[in-house]
Write a protein that holds these residues in place. Structure first.
Motif, PDB file in Angstrom:
ATOM      1  N   VAL A  41      -5.259  -4.388   3.960  1.00 24.88           N
ATOM      2  CA  VAL A  41      -4.410  -4.667   2.801  1.00 24.88           C
ATOM      3  C   VAL A  41      -2.958  -4.723   3.262  1.00 24.88           C
ATOM      4  O   VAL A  41      -2.200  -5.615   2.872  1.00 24.88           O
ATOM      5  CB  VAL A  41      -4.607  -3.595   1.702  1.00 24.88           C
ATOM      6  CG1 VAL A  41      -3.627  -3.809   0.549  1.00 24.88           C
ATOM      7  CG2 VAL A  41      -6.046  -3.587   1.199  1.00 24.88           C
ATOM      8  N   LEU A  45      -0.177  -7.859   3.165  1.00 27.61           N
ATOM      9  CA  LEU A  45       1.158  -7.744   2.562  1.00 27.61           C
ATOM     10  C   LEU A  45       2.236  -8.114   3.569  1.00 27.61           C
ATOM     11  O   LEU A  45       3.203  -8.806   3.224  1.00 27.61           O
ATOM     12  CB  LEU A  45       1.377  -6.325   2.033  1.00 27.61           C
ATOM     13  CG  LEU A  45       0.549  -5.954   0.804  1.00 27.61           C
ATOM     14  CD1 LEU A  45       0.621  -4.468   0.527  1.00 27.61           C
ATOM     15  CD2 LEU A  45       1.009  -6.757  -0.406  1.00 27.61           C
ATOM     16  N   ALA A  62       2.453  -1.749  -3.926  1.00 29.22           N
ATOM     17  CA  ALA A  62       1.330  -2.699  -3.933  1.00 29.22           C
ATOM     18  C   ALA A  62       0.238  -2.275  -2.956  1.00 29.22           C
ATOM     19  O   ALA A  62      -0.952  -2.463  -3.232  1.00 29.22           O
ATOM     20  CB  ALA A  62       1.819  -4.108  -3.589  1.00 29.22           C
ATOM     21  N   TRP A  63       0.611  -1.708  -1.807  1.00 26.70           N
ATOM     22  CA  TRP A  63      -0.399  -1.256  -0.838  1.00 26.70           C
ATOM     23  C   TRP A  63      -1.197  -0.096  -1.429  1.00 26.70           C
ATOM     24  O   TRP A  63      -2.427  -0.120  -1.435  1.00 26.70           O
ATOM     25  CB  TRP A  63       0.231  -0.827   0.494  1.00 26.70           C
ATOM     26  CG  TRP A  63      -0.816  -0.370   1.464  1.00 26.70           C
ATOM     27  CD1 TRP A  63      -1.594  -1.163   2.261  1.00 26.70           C
ATOM     28  CD2 TRP A  63      -1.248   0.970   1.698  1.00 26.70           C
ATOM     29  NE1 TRP A  63      -2.487  -0.382   2.982  1.00 26.70           N
ATOM     30  CE2 TRP A  63      -2.282   0.931   2.651  1.00 26.70           C
ATOM     31  CE3 TRP A  63      -0.859   2.213   1.189  1.00 26.70           C
ATOM     32  CZ2 TRP A  63      -2.937   2.070   3.110  1.00 26.70           C
ATOM     33  CZ3 TRP A  63      -1.511   3.356   1.642  1.00 26.70           C
ATOM     34  CH2 TRP A  63      -2.538   3.270   2.591  1.00 26.70           C
ATOM     35  N   ARG A  64      -0.511   0.902  -1.946  1.00 24.65           N
ATOM     36  CA  ARG A  64      -1.196   2.095  -2.464  1.00 24.65           C
ATOM     37  C   ARG A  64      -2.087   1.737  -3.641  1.00 24.65           C
ATOM     38  O   ARG A  64      -3.243   2.157  -3.710  1.00 24.65           O
ATOM     39  CB  ARG A  64      -0.165   3.155  -2.836  1.00 24.65           C
ATOM     40  CG  ARG A  64       0.644   3.598  -1.609  1.00 24.65           C
ATOM     41  CD  ARG A  64       1.565   4.754  -1.890  1.00 24.65           C
ATOM     42  NE  ARG A  64       2.508   4.579  -2.966  1.00 24.65           N
ATOM     43  CZ  ARG A  64       3.695   3.989  -2.866  1.00 24.65           C
ATOM     44  NH1 ARG A  64       4.083   3.459  -1.721  1.00 24.65           N
ATOM     45  NH2 ARG A  64       4.509   3.924  -3.907  1.00 24.65           N
ATOM     46  N   HIS A  65      -1.575   0.930  -4.560  1.00 27.24           N
ATOM     47  CA  HIS A  65      -2.382   0.546  -5.721  1.00 27.24           C
ATOM     48  C   HIS A  65      -3.520  -0.377  -5.309  1.00 27.24           C
ATOM     49  O   HIS A  65      -4.641  -0.261  -5.825  1.00 27.24           O
ATOM     50  CB  HIS A  65      -1.505  -0.122  -6.778  1.00 27.24           C
ATOM     51  CG  HIS A  65      -0.586   0.838  -7.454  1.00 27.24           C
ATOM     52  ND1 HIS A  65       0.117   0.522  -8.586  1.00 27.24           N
ATOM     53  CD2 HIS A  65      -0.235   2.115  -7.165  1.00 27.24           C
ATOM     54  CE1 HIS A  65       0.844   1.560  -8.967  1.00 27.24           C
ATOM     55  NE2 HIS A  65       0.654   2.527  -8.110  1.00 27.24           N
ATOM     56  N   GLY A  66      -3.243  -1.305  -4.381  1.00 24.01           N
ATOM     57  CA  GLY A  66      -4.280  -2.230  -3.921  1.00 24.01           C
ATOM     58  C   GLY A  66      -5.424  -1.515  -3.225  1.00 24.01           C
ATOM     59  O   GLY A  66      -6.591  -1.807  -3.472  1.00 24.01           O
ATOM     60  N   VAL A  67      -5.099  -0.570  -2.371  1.00 26.77           N
ATOM     61  CA  VAL A  67      -6.142   0.193  -1.662  1.00 26.77           C
ATOM     62  C   VAL A  67      -6.977   0.976  -2.653  1.00 26.77           C
ATOM     63  O   VAL A  67      -8.207   0.963  -2.608  1.00 26.77           O
ATOM     64  CB  VAL A  67      -5.516   1.116  -0.590  1.00 26.77           C
ATOM     65  CG1 VAL A  67      -6.531   2.126  -0.065  1.00 26.77           C
ATOM     66  CG2 VAL A  67      -4.940   0.285   0.557  1.00 26.77           C
ATOM     67  N   ARG A  68      -6.323   1.659  -3.583  1.00 28.60           N
ATOM     68  CA  ARG A  68      -7.067   2.429  -4.582  1.00 28.60           C
ATOM     69  C   ARG A  68      -7.967   1.525  -5.416  1.00 28.60           C
ATOM     70  O   ARG A  68      -9.123   1.820  -5.656  1.00 28.60           O
ATOM     71  CB  ARG A  68      -6.117   3.216  -5.502  1.00 28.60           C
ATOM     72  CG  ARG A  68      -6.903   4.233  -6.346  1.00 28.60           C
ATOM     73  CD  ARG A  68      -6.247   4.545  -7.653  1.00 28.60           C
ATOM     74  NE  ARG A  68      -6.053   3.404  -8.520  1.00 28.60           N
ATOM     75  CZ  ARG A  68      -7.008   2.835  -9.269  1.00 28.60           C
ATOM     76  NH1 ARG A  68      -8.244   3.276  -9.239  1.00 28.60           N
ATOM     77  NH2 ARG A  68      -6.731   1.806 -10.035  1.00 28.60           N
ATOM     78  N   GLU A  69      -7.439   0.371  -5.801  1.00 31.11           N
ATOM     79  CA  GLU A  69      -8.201  -0.544  -6.639  1.00 31.11           C
ATOM     80  C   GLU A  69      -9.411  -1.109  -5.899  1.00 31.11           C
ATOM     81  O   GLU A  69     -10.512  -1.188  -6.455  1.00 31.11           O
ATOM     82  CB  GLU A  69      -7.291  -1.678  -7.116  1.00 31.11           C
ATOM     83  CG  GLU A  69      -7.917  -2.534  -8.178  1.00 31.11           C
ATOM     84  CD  GLU A  69      -6.915  -3.511  -8.763  1.00 31.11           C
ATOM     85  OE1 GLU A  69      -7.282  -4.694  -8.875  1.00 31.11           O
ATOM     86  OE2 GLU A  69      -5.791  -3.092  -9.106  1.00 31.11           O
ATOM     87  N   VAL A  70      -9.223  -1.502  -4.640  1.00 32.89           N
ATOM     88  CA  VAL A  70     -10.342  -2.051  -3.865  1.00 32.89           C
ATOM     89  C   VAL A  70     -11.406  -0.973  -3.636  1.00 32.89           C
ATOM     90  O   VAL A  70     -12.603  -1.222  -3.817  1.00 32.89           O
ATOM     91  CB  VAL A  70      -9.858  -2.646  -2.523  1.00 32.89           C
ATOM     92  CG1 VAL A  70     -11.032  -2.967  -1.609  1.00 32.89           C
ATOM     93  CG2 VAL A  70      -9.021  -3.894  -2.766  1.00 32.89           C
TER      94      VAL A  70
END
Length: 182
Positions: A41, A45, A62-70
């Motif tokens: 991720v 970015l 965006a990295w923290r939210h993206g990782v959690r979401e995936v």
């Protein structure tokens, strides 16, 4: 407590600590498991940002939210264990990703692979494929901070890896998470 097959095994540790090798050893030996590397991720970015704006991608919301979401998606849809090898030493970021996944009801087992500074530097040097160790590299620059922070209680379970080969580290993680390993 026996964990179900839908468990996240987050393998933390300093750069050069053996996280990725351990993740793929676990994947090889845990039927139905999948490796979800949060670093990818971050790489995505970075590709989107101008070179001058590229820093530590973990600082990007965006990295923290993206990782959690995936990871949330994979944990909901994939039947087997999910393995995430990633250095994550900022307590707030840890809470945003791992804490939030736990709050969402996911079973998350966290493991911090620790070793003496000299051991990690030797591993990084060996990983340099004969080109030596760049003392100004990101991995070396962050090493002392990583080793210091990862020893804190919130980053437990700690595994000392100085004298443990990767297969034994993987077996230790599987036993601790009560997962049958081949």
């Amino acid at each position: 407590m026996v964990y179900g097959s839908r468990v996240l095994l987050w393998i933390n540790g300093p750069f050069g600590g053996g996280k990725t090798q351990t993740a793929y050893e676990l994947h090889r030996r845990l039927p139905g498991s999948v490796v979800c590397d949060p670093e990818h991720v971050g790489f995505g970015l970075h590709r989107m940002l101008p070179r001058a704006m590229r820093g530590d991608f973990q600082d990007l919301t965006a990295w923290r939210h993206g990782v959690r979401e995936v990871l949330d998606l994979v944990l909901h849809k994939h039947e087997g264990p999910v393995i995430a090898p990633m250095t994550l030493v900022h307590a707030g970021y840890f809470g945003e990703v791992i804490g939030r996944l736990r709050e969402d009801g996911h079973e998350v087992r966290h493991f911090a692979l620790l070793a003496e500074r000299a051991t990690v530097l030797r591993r990084l040097r060996e990983r340099g494929w004969g080109r030596g160790l760049k003392w100004d590299s990101f991995a070396v620059a962050k090493l002392d901070e990583c080793l210091e922070r990862l020893q804190r209680p919130e980053f437990a379970e700690h595994i000392r890896t100085d004298h443990l080969p990767i297969p034994e580290v993987a077996a230790h993680i599987a036993r601790s998470a009560q997962l049958p390993i081949a």
